[in-house]
Design an enzyme around this catalytic site. Structure first.
Site, PDB file in Angstrom:
ATOM      1  N   ASP A 120      50.669  36.571  42.911  1.00 24.91           N
ATOM      2  CA  ASP A 120      49.731  36.818  41.832  1.00 24.91           C
ATOM      3  C   ASP A 120      48.362  36.331  42.334  1.00 24.91           C
ATOM      4  OD1 ASP A 120      48.701  37.153  39.158  1.00 24.91           O
ATOM      5  OD2 ASP A 120      48.858  34.983  38.949  1.00 24.91           O
TER       6      ASP A 120
ATOM      7  N   ASP B 111      45.111  35.618  40.105  1.00 25.60           N
ATOM      8  CA  ASP B 111      44.417  34.658  39.232  1.00 25.60           C
ATOM      9  C   ASP B 111      45.309  33.444  38.963  1.00 25.60           C
ATOM     10  OD1 ASP B 111      42.013  36.259  38.647  1.00 25.60           O
ATOM     11  OD2 ASP B 111      43.375  37.588  37.583  1.00 25.60           O
TER      12      ASP B 111
HETATM   13  C1  BG6 Z   1      45.488  38.663  35.225  1.00 27.91           C
HETATM   14  C2  BG6 Z   1      44.937  37.483  34.456  1.00 27.91           C
HETATM   15  O1  BG6 Z   1      45.626  38.318  36.567  1.00 27.91           O
HETATM   16  O2  BG6 Z   1      44.607  39.775  35.129  1.00 27.91           O
HETATM   17  C3  BG6 Z   1      44.664  37.864  33.020  1.00 27.91           C
HETATM   18  O3  BG6 Z   1      45.886  36.440  34.493  1.00 27.91           O
HETATM   19  C4  BG6 Z   1      43.752  39.092  32.972  1.00 27.91           C
HETATM   20  O4  BG6 Z   1      44.045  36.778  32.353  1.00 27.91           O
HETATM   21  C5  BG6 Z   1      44.384  40.223  33.787  1.00 27.91           C
HETATM   22  O5  BG6 Z   1      43.596  39.526  31.628  1.00 27.91           O
HETATM   23  C6  BG6 Z   1      43.521  41.467  33.819  1.00 27.91           C
HETATM   24  O6  BG6 Z   1      42.349  41.151  34.509  1.00 27.91           O
HETATM   25  P1  BG6 Z   1      41.052  42.056  34.604  1.00 27.91           P
HETATM   26  O7  BG6 Z   1      40.271  41.382  35.699  1.00 27.91           O
HETATM   27  O8  BG6 Z   1      41.493  43.449  34.941  1.00 27.91           O
HETATM   28  O9  BG6 Z   1      40.383  42.011  33.291  1.00 27.91           O
HETATM   29 MG    MG Z   2      47.982  34.405  37.257  1.00 26.61          MG
END
Ligand code: BG6
Ligand code: MG
Length: 222
Positions: A11, A13
């Site tokens: 993953d 984030d």
């Molecule tokens: C995930 C995060 O990796 O990505 C979430 O943990 C986030 O918090 C999701 O909503 C979507 O991210 P993005 O950057 O497409 O808005």
């Molecule tokens: Mg994550």
């Protein structure tokens, strides 16, 4: 037995880079702009969820209903706030231990992939200067279903040419752990063991740990 593991899927984030706090604070700002507050406890629930799925959870705390037609505009606004919050990211901003861990795996011929629900994953990897460390990238632009659906990890396994039981997923979110388990991989939680209790093992970070130690421990109980 131990060389059964051919791939590690990360993953992004909260595992590779500390962006989780910025996702959440961006939702806090968006809610404030709309005139309501969201509880801090929502942070854990939002981790791993796609942008629209997160927005839906945030809007549940609004006193009035928000027509679905407004969702894309609000999701885009949150993303603008988020992008300005992470504009400082650059090479060296990976979480402690990440680069050594990835290099350790690569040196043993283990394949590496990203399995992230974020549509910002590729530009973030570019900013961090680590795109080339991965053999495959599957993210929110390659998938239509948010974690806990296993789609993004199915994608990563397919792109790498491995079967799920030959892969280990690294995840900081409950939704991501559920997605990995549905996909059929082993899963290492990164964070609080009480929260990530469905993972096969939980680490506080990827710092000071060898890939071989993790595989050895997981295989002992497999
Ligand atoms: C995930 C995060 O990796 O990505 C979430 O943990 C986030 O918090 C999701 O909503 C979507 O991210 P993005 O950057 O497409 O808005
Ligand atoms: Mg994550």
């Amino acid at each position: 037995m131990e060389n059964k593991i051919k791939a590690l899927i990360f993953d992004l984030d909260g595992v590779i880079v500390d962006t989780t706090q910025f996702h959440f604070t961006s939702w806090v700002v968006l809610a404030k702009e709309l005139g309501f507050d969201i509880p801090m406890s929502l942070d854990e629930d939002l981790k791993g969820l796609g942008r629209i799925e997160s927005l839906q959870k945030v809007l549940k705390h609004r006193a009035i209903d928000t027509p679905e037609a407004e969702w894309p505009k609000l999701a885009e606004r949150k993303n603008d706030i988020y992008l300005s919050n992470i504009s400082h990211l650059s090479v060296g901003d990976t979480l402690p231990g990440v680069i050594d861990f990835l290099a350790d795996a690569s040196s043993q011929g283990i394949l590496l992939a990203i399995g992230s629900g974020s549509k910002n994953a590729r530009p973030i990897l570019e900013k961090l200067g680590i795109t080339d460390m991965f053999n495959a990238i599957c993210d929110g632009t390659d998938t239509t279903r948010s974690k806990p659906d296993p789609e993004v990890f199915d994608c990563a396994c397919r792109e790498l040419g491995v079967s799920p039981d030959e892969a280990i997923v690294f995840e900081d979110a409950i939704s991501g752990i559920d997605a990995a388990l549905s996909c059929g991989t082993l899963v290492v939680g990164i964070g609080d063991p009480d929260v990530l209790n469905k993972a096969d093992m939980v680490l506080s970070s990827l710092e000071n740990i060898k890939v071989g130690e993790i595989i050895h421990e997981l295989m002992e109980f497999a």
